[in-house]
Design an enzyme around this catalytic site. Structure first.
Site, PDB file in Angstrom:
ATOM      1  N   HIS A  10       0.849  -1.205   0.000  1.00  0.00           N
ATOM      2  CA  HIS A  10       0.000   0.000   0.000  1.00  0.00           C
ATOM      3  C   HIS A  10       0.885   1.255   0.000  1.00  0.00           C
ATOM      4  O   HIS A  10       0.630   2.201  -0.754  1.00  0.00           O
ATOM      5  CB  HIS A  10      -0.880   0.062   1.261  1.00  0.00           C
ATOM      6  CG  HIS A  10      -1.937  -1.000   1.363  1.00  0.00           C
ATOM      7  ND1 HIS A  10      -2.087  -1.793   2.476  1.00  0.00           N
ATOM      8  CD2 HIS A  10      -2.917  -1.368   0.496  1.00  0.00           C
ATOM      9  CE1 HIS A  10      -3.124  -2.614   2.299  1.00  0.00           C
ATOM     10  NE2 HIS A  10      -3.636  -2.379   1.094  1.00  0.00           N
TER      11      HIS A  10
ATOM     12  N   LYS B 147     -17.948  -5.468   8.415  1.00  0.00           N
ATOM     13  CA  LYS B 147     -16.750  -6.295   8.282  1.00  0.00           C
ATOM     14  C   LYS B 147     -15.910  -6.139   9.547  1.00  0.00           C
ATOM     15  O   LYS B 147     -15.491  -5.026   9.876  1.00  0.00           O
ATOM     16  CB  LYS B 147     -15.960  -5.808   7.056  1.00  0.00           C
ATOM     17  CG  LYS B 147     -15.029  -6.848   6.476  1.00  0.00           C
ATOM     18  CD  LYS B 147     -14.565  -6.392   5.122  1.00  0.00           C
ATOM     19  CE  LYS B 147     -13.148  -6.819   4.842  1.00  0.00           C
ATOM     20  NZ  LYS B 147     -12.608  -6.241   3.629  1.00  0.00           N
TER      21      LYS B 147
ATOM     22  N   ARG C 113      -2.083  -5.919  -8.369  1.00  0.00           N
ATOM     23  CA  ARG C 113      -0.891  -6.734  -8.097  1.00  0.00           C
ATOM     24  C   ARG C 113      -0.695  -7.830  -9.135  1.00  0.00           C
ATOM     25  O   ARG C 113       0.389  -8.077  -9.608  1.00  0.00           O
ATOM     26  CB  ARG C 113      -1.003  -7.391  -6.716  1.00  0.00           C
ATOM     27  CG  ARG C 113      -0.919  -6.420  -5.570  1.00  0.00           C
ATOM     28  CD  ARG C 113      -1.437  -7.015  -4.314  1.00  0.00           C
ATOM     29  NE  ARG C 113      -2.840  -7.398  -4.483  1.00  0.00           N
ATOM     30  CZ  ARG C 113      -3.627  -7.814  -3.516  1.00  0.00           C
ATOM     31  NH1 ARG C 113      -3.150  -7.971  -2.306  1.00  0.00           N
ATOM     32  NH2 ARG C 113      -4.883  -8.115  -3.740  1.00  0.00           N
TER      33      ARG C 113
ATOM     34  N   SER D  46      -3.102  -7.720   2.920  1.00  0.00           N
ATOM     35  CA  SER D  46      -3.357  -7.614   4.366  1.00  0.00           C
ATOM     36  C   SER D  46      -3.826  -8.957   4.911  1.00  0.00           C
ATOM     37  O   SER D  46      -3.453  -9.366   6.009  1.00  0.00           O
ATOM     38  CB  SER D  46      -4.430  -6.559   4.633  1.00  0.00           C
ATOM     39  OG  SER D  46      -4.048  -5.317   4.122  1.00  0.00           O
TER      40      SER D  46
HETATM   41  O1  PNS Z   1      -8.930  -2.651   0.387  1.00  0.00           O
HETATM   42  P1  PNS Z   1     -10.229  -3.155  -0.167  1.00  0.00           P
HETATM   43  O2  PNS Z   1     -11.037  -3.829   0.917  1.00  0.00           O
HETATM   44  O3  PNS Z   1     -10.050  -3.997  -1.401  1.00  0.00           O
HETATM   45  O4  PNS Z   1     -11.077  -1.833  -0.630  1.00  0.00           O
HETATM   46  C1  PNS Z   1     -12.365  -1.956  -1.175  1.00  0.00           C
HETATM   47  C2  PNS Z   1     -13.044  -0.588  -1.314  1.00  0.00           C
HETATM   48  C3  PNS Z   1     -13.036   0.166   0.009  1.00  0.00           C
HETATM   49  C4  PNS Z   1     -12.317   0.234  -2.350  1.00  0.00           C
HETATM   50  C5  PNS Z   1     -14.499  -0.857  -1.800  1.00  0.00           C
HETATM   51  O5  PNS Z   1     -15.105  -1.791  -0.974  1.00  0.00           O
HETATM   52  C6  PNS Z   1     -15.358   0.396  -1.841  1.00  0.00           C
HETATM   53  O6  PNS Z   1     -15.144   1.296  -2.626  1.00  0.00           O
HETATM   54  N1  PNS Z   1     -16.364   0.469  -0.955  1.00  0.00           N
HETATM   55  C7  PNS Z   1     -17.274   1.605  -0.856  1.00  0.00           C
HETATM   56  C8  PNS Z   1     -18.686   1.249  -1.288  1.00  0.00           C
HETATM   57  C9  PNS Z   1     -18.888   1.491  -2.761  1.00  0.00           C
HETATM   58  O7  PNS Z   1     -18.689   2.575  -3.271  1.00  0.00           O
HETATM   59  N2  PNS Z   1     -19.317   0.418  -3.459  1.00  0.00           N
HETATM   60  C10 PNS Z   1     -19.572   0.467  -4.887  1.00  0.00           C
HETATM   61  C11 PNS Z   1     -18.262   0.403  -5.669  1.00  0.00           C
HETATM   62  S1  PNS Z   1     -18.334  -0.816  -6.864  1.00  0.00           S
END
Ligand code: PNS
Length: 179
Positions: free
Chosen positions: A18, A42, A91, A129
């Site tokens: 990150h 979560k 990645r 993570s």
């Molecule tokens: O580190 P992660 O868990 O892969 O991040 C995921 C994240 C936070 C980018 C994603 O879950 C997100 O954007 N959540 C916010 C809700 C949202 O906007 N959902 C619609 C997007 S498709």
């Protein structure tokens, strides 16, 4: 025109992968906001405030980076912050499908915001993570893969959990003597 980017994620915990993306992003954009998802559904190993402070310390040497948290739709948050770019790390090919879906859904929700994918250093291309937590839980070392503060906190946190999980139930005599 100044370009503000949002780098969203769970960061539970932040890894050197990150941080590699954040450094690369900070060279490309005028400002980058690391945005931690507030997700009550979560269960995270690290609390939101803890993740926020860890990220603040880990990025304190990069002047155009700040740390924030958000809930709801990412594109709404990006709009509120005036960000035109969402940064995501890519990645391996296995990341692609999920990231592609998210990027296109976000574009459908708000076509003024672009998703930009960035590749971390190959040294971190397998790092996540989730794997970091699993390795520590099973007694392996994650030195060099996460900031040293995260390594220390993980050791304490996972160690505590393991001790709790393996603690024998108290005998009746012990329970009585405790009152
Ligand atoms: O580190 P992660 O868990 O892969 O991040 C995921 C994240 C936070 C980018 C994603 O879950 C997100 O954007 N959540 C916010 C809700 C949202 O906007 N959902 C619609 C997007 S498709």
């Amino acid at each position: 025109m100044k370009v503000l980017a949002v780098y969203p994620g769970s960061f539970d915990p932040v890894t050197n992968g990150h941080l590699d993306i954040i450094r690369r992003g900070s060279r490309l954009f005028d400002r980058i906001v690391v945005a931690i998802l507030r997700n009550p559904e979560k269960e995270a190993l690290f609390g939101l405030q803890e993740r926020r402070r860890i990220l603040q310390r880990a990025t304190s040497g990069i002047p155009n980076v700040s740390v924030d948290s958000f809930d709801g739709l990412l594109v709404d948050y990006a709009q509120r912050r005036g960000a035109r770019v969402i940064v995501r790390g890519l990645r391996a090919l296995s990341d692609f499908e999920y990231e592609f879906q998210m990027a296109l859904m976000n574009r459908r929700l708000d076509s003024s915001i672009e998703t930009v994918f960035m590749m971390p250093s190959e040294a971190y291309s397998y790092l996540s993570s989730r794997l970091v937590k699993e390795v520590v839980r099973l007694g392996g070392s994650v030195t060099g893969l996460v900031p040293s503060e995260v390594e220390l906190r993980l050791g304490a946190r996972v160690g505590n959990r393991r001790r709790k999980a393996t603690r024998k139930p108290a005998t009746r005599a012990q329970r009585r003597s405790r009152g």
